[in-house]
Design an enzyme around this catalytic site. Structure first.
Site, PDB file in Angstrom:
ATOM      1  N   GLN A 282      54.576  34.766  28.297  1.00  0.00           N
ATOM      2  CA  GLN A 282      55.030  36.003  27.670  1.00  0.00           C
ATOM      3  C   GLN A 282      56.532  36.228  27.890  1.00  0.00           C
ATOM      4  O   GLN A 282      57.197  36.862  27.063  1.00  0.00           O
ATOM      5  CB  GLN A 282      54.267  37.222  28.205  1.00  0.00           C
ATOM      6  CG  GLN A 282      52.796  37.293  27.817  1.00  0.00           C
ATOM      7  CD  GLN A 282      51.882  36.713  28.846  1.00  0.00           C
ATOM      8  OE1 GLN A 282      52.222  35.705  29.482  1.00  0.00           O
ATOM      9  NE2 GLN A 282      50.701  37.302  29.038  1.00  0.00           N
TER      10      GLN A 282
ATOM     11  N   ASN B 152      49.721  43.685  38.187  1.00  0.00           N
ATOM     12  CA  ASN B 152      50.547  43.193  37.093  1.00  0.00           C
ATOM     13  C   ASN B 152      50.292  41.706  36.894  1.00  0.00           C
ATOM     14  O   ASN B 152      49.499  41.082  37.618  1.00  0.00           O
ATOM     15  CB  ASN B 152      52.034  43.469  37.397  1.00  0.00           C
ATOM     16  CG  ASN B 152      52.909  43.339  36.164  1.00  0.00           C
ATOM     17  OD1 ASN B 152      52.604  43.864  35.097  1.00  0.00           O
ATOM     18  ND2 ASN B 152      54.002  42.594  36.301  1.00  0.00           N
TER      19      ASN B 152
ATOM     20  N   GLY C 228      49.658  43.928  26.648  1.00  0.00           N
ATOM     21  CA  GLY C 228      50.482  44.917  27.338  1.00  0.00           C
ATOM     22  C   GLY C 228      49.701  46.214  27.469  1.00  0.00           C
ATOM     23  O   GLY C 228      49.149  46.718  26.490  1.00  0.00           O
ATOM     24  N   ALA C 229      49.660  46.777  28.664  1.00  0.00           N
ATOM     25  CA  ALA C 229      48.755  47.896  28.922  1.00  0.00           C
ATOM     26  C   ALA C 229      48.918  49.073  27.963  1.00  0.00           C
ATOM     27  O   ALA C 229      47.942  49.509  27.343  1.00  0.00           O
ATOM     28  CB  ALA C 229      48.929  48.352  30.378  1.00  0.00           C
TER      29      ALA C 229
ATOM     30  N   ASP D 137      49.842  46.865  34.733  1.00  0.00           N
ATOM     31  CA  ASP D 137      48.644  47.110  33.916  1.00  0.00           C
ATOM     32  C   ASP D 137      47.757  48.168  34.522  1.00  0.00           C
ATOM     33  O   ASP D 137      46.902  48.738  33.832  1.00  0.00           O
ATOM     34  CB  ASP D 137      47.872  45.799  33.755  1.00  0.00           C
ATOM     35  CG  ASP D 137      48.713  44.774  33.028  1.00  0.00           C
ATOM     36  OD1 ASP D 137      49.580  44.168  33.675  1.00  0.00           O
ATOM     37  OD2 ASP D 137      48.525  44.635  31.810  1.00  0.00           O
TER      38      ASP D 137
END
Ligand SMILES: CSC[C@H]1O[C@H](OP(=O)(O)O)[C@H](O)[C@@H]1O
Length: 371
Positions: free
Chosen positions: A201, A252, A54-55, A242
């Site tokens: 995810q 993304n 996750g960014a 992201d």
């Protein structure tokens, strides 16, 4: 957020003030495993092997990775090595570069004797700022969900892709922050949770999060979203990102672009939630300029899960001789994005829209997309 009633963040410093602890997200939802990061190499591996992902969380882990490196060696040489090592882990989430550059810019001018304490203090600030930014964007997203509820009356059906939840940040999440805020405010909502092949995810993390918080949700295969939109069962698509470019192109998880096309075709609002550090002000054309991570094809050909009543298992899905490709992200052009939900408000997906919220960054004074 809570897991089994216990409050957690996704990353924190242990009692010794040096060890960094994380939730191993490759073990969720079946096992809750806390991992100690005691050095730069472990922090880099945690990012590359997606123990954390996750960014925003990648950015925070990079910041702590720089602090762990200073605990090993405060020299200029090791500071450079730490930056290079962390930047080599994953190419797409811009928060990684943002976190590394923020710590390096702080530490490089300092005497070596001051670097260790300064690094841990700054990493903690990065984490705290992320929590505040995600909570803030959650309030702005809440207004959008409330408006949909007031317009339609019944439950607001939200479709999300991948995990842009609190597990993708330090807390609250990006796409999930408005969802949690709406649920906590008593607005009836329901979330369609995309499985998000190949690493799932959505099923492993988003469904786990929403279940822990009590948010009504339904798990669906990635290919079901368009059908649900055609049948009026989606009031809003809400995803994370992201890396979002200065003109509002959104990078993304792979499959997001297809959701945006289906949303556009069915007149469903398509919103993207992001904190300021996820904006890359140096890039305009996301398709042409954002590096898309190619991950191990084995993630496509094999899947890991839990046997009905027993340990986790990995099975092969394809014939042994069949090759696979595994691009991990795609880019949704700004023209398909209804709005960008940030900690500073909801921006039109355009250079002018983002510049109105981040004038200091858009005009070059702060390329970090400061909060
Ligand atoms: C809030 S950033 C979440 C973003 O990161 C995910 O990618 P990965 O799990 O590979 O790190 C996905 O693109 C999410 O939307």
């Amino acid at each position: 957020m809570n897991i089994n009633g216990t409050p957690y963040r996704t990353i924190w410093t242990a009692a010794d003030g040096r060890t960094v602890q994380i939730i191993d997200q490759t073990r969720l939802p079946h096992d809750l495993v806390i991992v100690d990061l005691t050095g730069l190499t472990e922090a880099a591996r945690a990012i590359k092997d997606m123990l954390i992902r996750g960014a925003p969380l990648i950015g925070a882990t990079a910041a702590y990775g720089m602090a762990l490196a200073m605990a090993e060696d405060t020299s200029d040489r090791h500071l450079d090595t730490a930056a290079t090592t962390l930047l080599a882990t994953r190419p797409t989430a811009v928060n990684l570069r943002w976190g590394v550059e923020r710590l390096k810019a702080l530490l490089a001018p300092l005497p070596e004797a001051e670097r260790l304490e300064a690094a841990y203090a700054e990493a903690a600030r990065v984490a705290d700022e992320d929590v505040a930014m995600c909570a803030g964007l959650g309030e702005h997203g809440l207004k959008l969900i409330r408006a949909i509820h007031q317009r339609k009356g019944g439950p607001v059906n939200i479709l999300t892709h991948c995990n842009a939840g609190w597990l993708a940040t330090v807390d609250w999440g990006t796409a999930t922050a408005p969802i949690y805020k709406a649920f906590d405010a008593g607005i009836p909502i329901h979330v369609w949770v995309d499985e998000t092949r190949p690493r799932n995810q959505g099923f492993n993390l988003t469904a786990f999060e929403l279940g822990q918080h009590g948010v009504p949700h339904t798990c669906i295969v990635d290919n079901a979203g368009g059908h649900l939109m055609q049948h009026g069962q989606v009031d809003m698509v809400l995803v994370g990102t992201d890396r979002t470019t200065a003109r509002g192109d959104v990078c993304n998880k792979i499959g997001t672009y297809l959701k945006a096309l289906a949303a556009h075709d069915n007149g469903v609002p398509f919103y993207v939630a992001l904190p300021g550090p996820t904006i890359d002000w140096t890039v305009d054309d996301g398709v042409a300029e954002i590096p898309i991570e190619e991950r191990d094809p084995a993630e496509v050909t094999h899947i890991t899960g839990a046997l009905a009543e027993g340990p986790t298992a990995t099975v092969r899905l394809t014939p042994a001789m069949s090759p696979a490709a595994n691009p991990a992200f795609d880019v949704t052009p700004a023209r398909l994005v209804s709005g960008l939900i940030t900690e500073r408000g909801v921006a039109e997906a355009s250079r002018a829209g983002l510049a109105a919220l981040y004038p200091e960054a858009a005009h070059g004074e702060d390329k970090g997309g400061a909060a």
